[in-house]
Design a protein around this motif. Structure first.
Motif, PDB file in Angstrom:
ATOM      1  N   THR A 115      -8.305   3.220   2.376  1.00  0.00           N
ATOM      2  CA  THR A 115      -9.086   2.003   2.180  1.00  0.00           C
ATOM      3  C   THR A 115      -8.663   1.344   0.870  1.00  0.00           C
ATOM      4  O   THR A 115      -8.067   1.971  -0.013  1.00  0.00           O
ATOM      5  CB  THR A 115     -10.587   2.312   2.140  1.00  0.00           C
ATOM      6  OG1 THR A 115     -10.873   3.112   0.987  1.00  0.00           O
ATOM      7  CG2 THR A 115     -11.028   3.043   3.398  1.00  0.00           C
ATOM      8  N   LEU A 116      -9.003   0.061   0.745  1.00  0.00           N
ATOM      9  CA  LEU A 116      -8.689  -0.644  -0.490  1.00  0.00           C
ATOM     10  C   LEU A 116      -9.414  -0.023  -1.680  1.00  0.00           C
ATOM     11  O   LEU A 116      -8.880   0.003  -2.794  1.00  0.00           O
ATOM     12  CB  LEU A 116      -9.070  -2.124  -0.348  1.00  0.00           C
ATOM     13  CG  LEU A 116      -8.230  -2.937   0.637  1.00  0.00           C
ATOM     14  CD1 LEU A 116      -8.799  -4.343   0.797  1.00  0.00           C
ATOM     15  CD2 LEU A 116      -6.779  -3.013   0.183  1.00  0.00           C
TER      16      LEU A 116
ATOM     17  N   GLN B  89     -11.980  -1.992   3.706  1.00  0.00           N
ATOM     18  CA  GLN B  89     -10.952  -2.381   4.677  1.00  0.00           C
ATOM     19  C   GLN B  89      -9.855  -1.321   4.710  1.00  0.00           C
ATOM     20  O   GLN B  89      -9.321  -0.926   3.676  1.00  0.00           O
ATOM     21  CB  GLN B  89     -10.338  -3.730   4.290  1.00  0.00           C
ATOM     22  CG  GLN B  89      -9.114  -4.120   5.086  1.00  0.00           C
ATOM     23  CD  GLN B  89      -9.440  -4.611   6.474  1.00  0.00           C
ATOM     24  OE1 GLN B  89     -10.480  -5.222   6.690  1.00  0.00           O
ATOM     25  NE2 GLN B  89      -8.567  -4.352   7.438  1.00  0.00           N
ATOM     26  N   ARG B  90      -9.500  -0.850   5.889  1.00  0.00           N
ATOM     27  CA  ARG B  90      -8.461   0.162   6.018  1.00  0.00           C
ATOM     28  C   ARG B  90      -7.092  -0.510   6.042  1.00  0.00           C
ATOM     29  O   ARG B  90      -6.872  -1.502   6.737  1.00  0.00           O
ATOM     30  CB  ARG B  90      -8.665   0.986   7.294  1.00  0.00           C
ATOM     31  CG  ARG B  90      -7.626   2.109   7.447  1.00  0.00           C
ATOM     32  CD  ARG B  90      -7.998   3.101   8.517  1.00  0.00           C
ATOM     33  NE  ARG B  90      -7.009   4.176   8.616  1.00  0.00           N
ATOM     34  CZ  ARG B  90      -6.935   5.201   7.805  1.00  0.00           C
ATOM     35  NH1 ARG B  90      -7.809   5.293   6.808  1.00  0.00           N
ATOM     36  NH2 ARG B  90      -6.021   6.143   7.953  1.00  0.00           N
ATOM     37  N   VAL B  91      -6.190   0.049   5.264  1.00  0.00           N
ATOM     38  CA  VAL B  91      -4.812  -0.460   5.221  1.00  0.00           C
ATOM     39  C   VAL B  91      -3.863   0.695   5.520  1.00  0.00           C
ATOM     40  O   VAL B  91      -4.235   1.875   5.448  1.00  0.00           O
ATOM     41  CB  VAL B  91      -4.487  -1.089   3.850  1.00  0.00           C
ATOM     42  CG1 VAL B  91      -5.330  -2.320   3.598  1.00  0.00           C
ATOM     43  CG2 VAL B  91      -4.675  -0.075   2.730  1.00  0.00           C
ATOM     44  N   TYR B  92      -2.634   0.327   5.836  1.00  0.00           N
ATOM     45  CA  TYR B  92      -1.622   1.310   6.220  1.00  0.00           C
ATOM     46  C   TYR B  92      -0.439   1.210   5.259  1.00  0.00           C
ATOM     47  O   TYR B  92      -0.208   0.177   4.643  1.00  0.00           O
ATOM     48  CB  TYR B  92      -1.180   1.068   7.660  1.00  0.00           C
ATOM     49  CG  TYR B  92      -2.321   1.129   8.646  1.00  0.00           C
ATOM     50  CD1 TYR B  92      -2.635   2.317   9.289  1.00  0.00           C
ATOM     51  CD2 TYR B  92      -3.093  -0.014   8.913  1.00  0.00           C
ATOM     52  CE1 TYR B  92      -3.705   2.372  10.195  1.00  0.00           C
ATOM     53  CE2 TYR B  92      -4.150   0.035   9.798  1.00  0.00           C
ATOM     54  CZ  TYR B  92      -4.452   1.237  10.432  1.00  0.00           C
ATOM     55  OH  TYR B  92      -5.509   1.299  11.307  1.00  0.00           O
TER      56      TYR B  92
ATOM     57  N   ALA C 145       0.847  -1.192   0.000  1.00  0.00           N
ATOM     58  CA  ALA C 145       0.000   0.000   0.000  1.00  0.00           C
ATOM     59  C   ALA C 145       0.883   1.243   0.000  1.00  0.00           C
ATOM     60  O   ALA C 145       1.755   1.384   0.873  1.00  0.00           O
ATOM     61  CB  ALA C 145      -0.924  -0.009   1.204  1.00  0.00           C
ATOM     62  N   PRO C 146       0.689   2.168  -0.955  1.00  0.00           N
ATOM     63  CA  PRO C 146       1.566   3.347  -1.029  1.00  0.00           C
ATOM     64  C   PRO C 146       1.276   4.372   0.063  1.00  0.00           C
ATOM     65  O   PRO C 146       2.123   5.212   0.359  1.00  0.00           O
ATOM     66  CB  PRO C 146       1.261   3.914  -2.414  1.00  0.00           C
ATOM     67  CG  PRO C 146      -0.131   3.453  -2.711  1.00  0.00           C
ATOM     68  CD  PRO C 146      -0.282   2.115  -2.050  1.00  0.00           C
ATOM     69  N   HIS C 147       0.081   4.316   0.657  1.00  0.00           N
ATOM     70  CA  HIS C 147      -0.291   5.280   1.700  1.00  0.00           C
ATOM     71  C   HIS C 147      -1.445   4.716   2.507  1.00  0.00           C
ATOM     72  O   HIS C 147      -2.038   3.688   2.144  1.00  0.00           O
ATOM     73  CB  HIS C 147      -0.681   6.628   1.069  1.00  0.00           C
ATOM     74  CG  HIS C 147      -1.766   6.508   0.029  1.00  0.00           C
ATOM     75  ND1 HIS C 147      -3.100   6.360   0.344  1.00  0.00           N
ATOM     76  CD2 HIS C 147      -1.688   6.513  -1.335  1.00  0.00           C
ATOM     77  CE1 HIS C 147      -3.814   6.267  -0.773  1.00  0.00           C
ATOM     78  NE2 HIS C 147      -2.978   6.360  -1.805  1.00  0.00           N
TER      79      HIS C 147
END
Length: 588
Positions: free
Chosen positions: A141-142, A174-177, A136-138
């Motif tokens: 959410t997906l 879904q939240r990603v970091y 994930a670049p930043h």
């Protein structure tokens, strides 16, 4: 819980067979264990749903498979056979079921890992799907990052609250970091249209020219020479030259030229004379010199022949040829272990154009001839020894696949590799182990990121074949095994009339084929599944098998004539998927 209406017979006592039996039992099947073919009739093979012979003994598996088919022409026979010839022959006459080879099933995942590929490609209903992974670049959410690509899994990185956690089949919200590994699925054309570069099928292999191979072989031969050969050659040369001088000045009637003297001295030393010259009429001193020359020549010739025979016949020549070629290799893949899995990894890598180097301990390994045909150098030695791995120049390698048949040897080799390369190495180390529990323990204890369980890779194929499901592939995300599979939704099954929203949250439907209309890609969550649909799903293999099982018909005793007729009609309307038309049905 949904119950199978017939038993499944399982033969085998190894980790794979036990896992298959446990997974099928957990799915509601009644398992009957047998150890020999003689027990098939007593186990009720004539009424069984399937016979699974997945032990490591080809002869036992072959006997059980053939007898099971003889006893029942309709039972599903799922046999494990490593022998290519037997597998093809049995597969041609097997009938319902499958004939599988564990090495063939496990190799693709190992190759993907050792090449650090972030894609897994497979064909479904004539459409080429690609599972594509990236960091994930930043934060976000997906949906923000990948738009309408369907999520397969998220592996949380060091910036997330739960580093290392694998979230299978999350929603698009879904939240990603930043730094999380995100695995998405889409059609190849869609990914290429978005500018995502997919790896080519092959690369250009830096295959050595014939001249280079001859030079390397010559250098290897030079290094393998017995140190005493050089003094022996020097003594033979001095003896020949000295005898030539003596014969030139001492021979009478007639006088000899330098060429005649050299010729006569050489045939005396090698004891191949006399036909044209002799010492019979020469002085006593010259005849005594000839006696010593002949004895000295016999000794020197014997020594030279012995040293040359040792050089040409020694297995060390093959070893040093591999060492010599290894010195010039960069960006190669090192494969440790030339067993059934190792040779298939080597074959796949060379077919794709990659340079490969093998480390093998057994100098009588039966796959050495195959490696020679593939022009793959082999270094013989103990892979757990640091000098063996350093001789393969693992620090310059593209990746290392440790795939011997011994789990402990693989683990020890992996530890030594980490000592050489460092814990923060960018060279992927792929380690083969048998069981899932051992693989998880190695990952947690030693930090190996690419531990591949043979059981996890192969078991879904055997289970799916026993249940009549269509397994399309297995792959890994993080340290979890995922599967792609398809099935026909039977009338009266648990999936008949079910909304997508009510499916397992850990599986994802990627396509639905109906007897009428185009293929539906990424169907909406409110879509209904109907009898006659062919559904393709992706997810962790346990959850996926549980979902696929729900699409099977209910027990025959619970079906009246009308429902049976509906099921027969649904089966008769299996869609023709050539050539497919598809239309995305984006999940909101």
């Amino acid at each position: 819980m949904f119950q199978f209406h017939r038993e499944i017979i399982v033969c085998g006592e190894d980790a794979l067979s036990k896992t298959i039996a446990e997974e099928l039992r957990g799915a509601g099947a009644r398992i009957i264990k047998v150890n020999t073919a003689a027990e098939l009739l007593a186990a009720g093979v004539h009424r069984a749903r399937a016979v699974v012979c997945a032990g490591p003994n080809d002869a036992m598996n072959l006997e059980i498979a053939l007898l099971a088919r003889q006893y029942s022409p309709t039972v599903r026979v799922v046999a494990r056979l490593a022998n290519d010839v037997l597998r093809e022959a049995v597969g041609a006459v097997n009938g319902p079921g499958a004939v599988l080879d564990v090495a063939d099933l496990a190799t693709p995942s190992i190759v993907e890992a050792v090449l650090s590929r972030n894609t897994h490609q497979f064909d479904t209903a004539g459409i080429e799907f690609v599972v594509w992974g990236s960091e994930a670049p930043h934060d976000g959410t997906l949906r923000d990052i990948h738009a309408d690509l369907a999520p397969v899994a998220v592996v949380h990185g060091k910036n997330s609250p739960a580093p290392g956690e694998v979230v299978p089949c999350p929603g698009r919200d879904q939240r990603v970091y930043r730094g999380d590994w995100t695995s998405m699925i889409g059609v190849r054309d869609e990914l290429e249209a978005r500018g995502i570069n997919l790896p080519p099928a092959t690369v250009t292999r830096s295959r050595q020219s014939r001249i280079r191979r001859v030079i390397d072989a010559t250098r290897a031969m030079r290094d393998d020479v017995n140190p005493m050969l050089y003094p022996a050659l020097a003594f033979a040369l001095l003896l020949t030259l000295g005898a030539t001088v003596v014969v030139h000045y001492g021979y009478r009637s007639p006088r000899m030229s330098w060429i005649d003297a050299l010729y006569f001295a050489s045939e005396t030393i090698t004891t191949v004379g006399y036909g044209d010259f002799s010492f019979g009429q020469q002085s006593t001193s010259l005849r005594l010199f000839a006696v010593g020359l002949m004895f000295g020549g016999v000794i020197v010739t014997a020594i030279l022949v012995a040293f040359l025979a040792d050089l040409l016949l020694s297995r060390r020549f093959v070893q040093l040829a591999g060492l010599r070629r290894a010195r010039h290799m960069r960006g190669h893949v090192v494969v440790v272990g030339l067993g059934s899995v190792g040779i298939r990894v080597v074959s796949d890598l060379t077919a794709a154009g990659y340079d490969v180097l093998v480390i093998e301990q057994d100098e009588n390994n039966r796959f050495l001839s195959t490696a020679a045909e593939l022009d793959v150098p082999v270094i013989f030695g103990d892979s757990t020894m640091r000098q063996t791995l350093e001789a393969a120049h693992v620090e310059r390698a593209r990746g290392v696949a440790v795939v011997t048949n011994d789990d402990m040897e693989n683990i020890e080799t992996g530890i030594v590799l980490l000592e050489i390369l460092g814990s923060d190495t960018k060279v992927p180390i792929v380690m083969r182990v048998q069981g899932r529990a051992l693989g998880a323990a190695i990952n947690q204890r030693f930090g190996f990121q690419n531990v591949r369980s043979i059981v996890d890779l192969a078991a879904p194929w055997f289970i799916g074949a026993a249940m009549g499901l269509n397994v399309l592939g297995t792959f890994w995300v993080g340290q979890r095994s995922f599967m792609v599979g398809g099935m026909l939704v039977a009338a009266g099954s648990e999936l008949d009339g079910l909304r997508m929203l009510d499916l397992s949250t850990q599986t994802r439907v990627i396509a639905i084929i109906r007897p009428e209309g185009p293929i539906r890609l990424r169907p909406r969550r409110d879509a209904l599944l109907k009898a006659g649909d062919t559904v393709y799903l992706i997810g962790p293999y346990r959850e996926l098998i549980a979902t696929l099982r729900k699409g099977q018909p209910p027990p025959a005793t619970a079906m009246n004539g009308e429902r049976a007729a509906t099921l027969a009609a649904a089966r008769s309307h299996r869609p023709d998927v050539r050539p497919p038309k598809w239309a995305p049905d984006v999940d909101g």
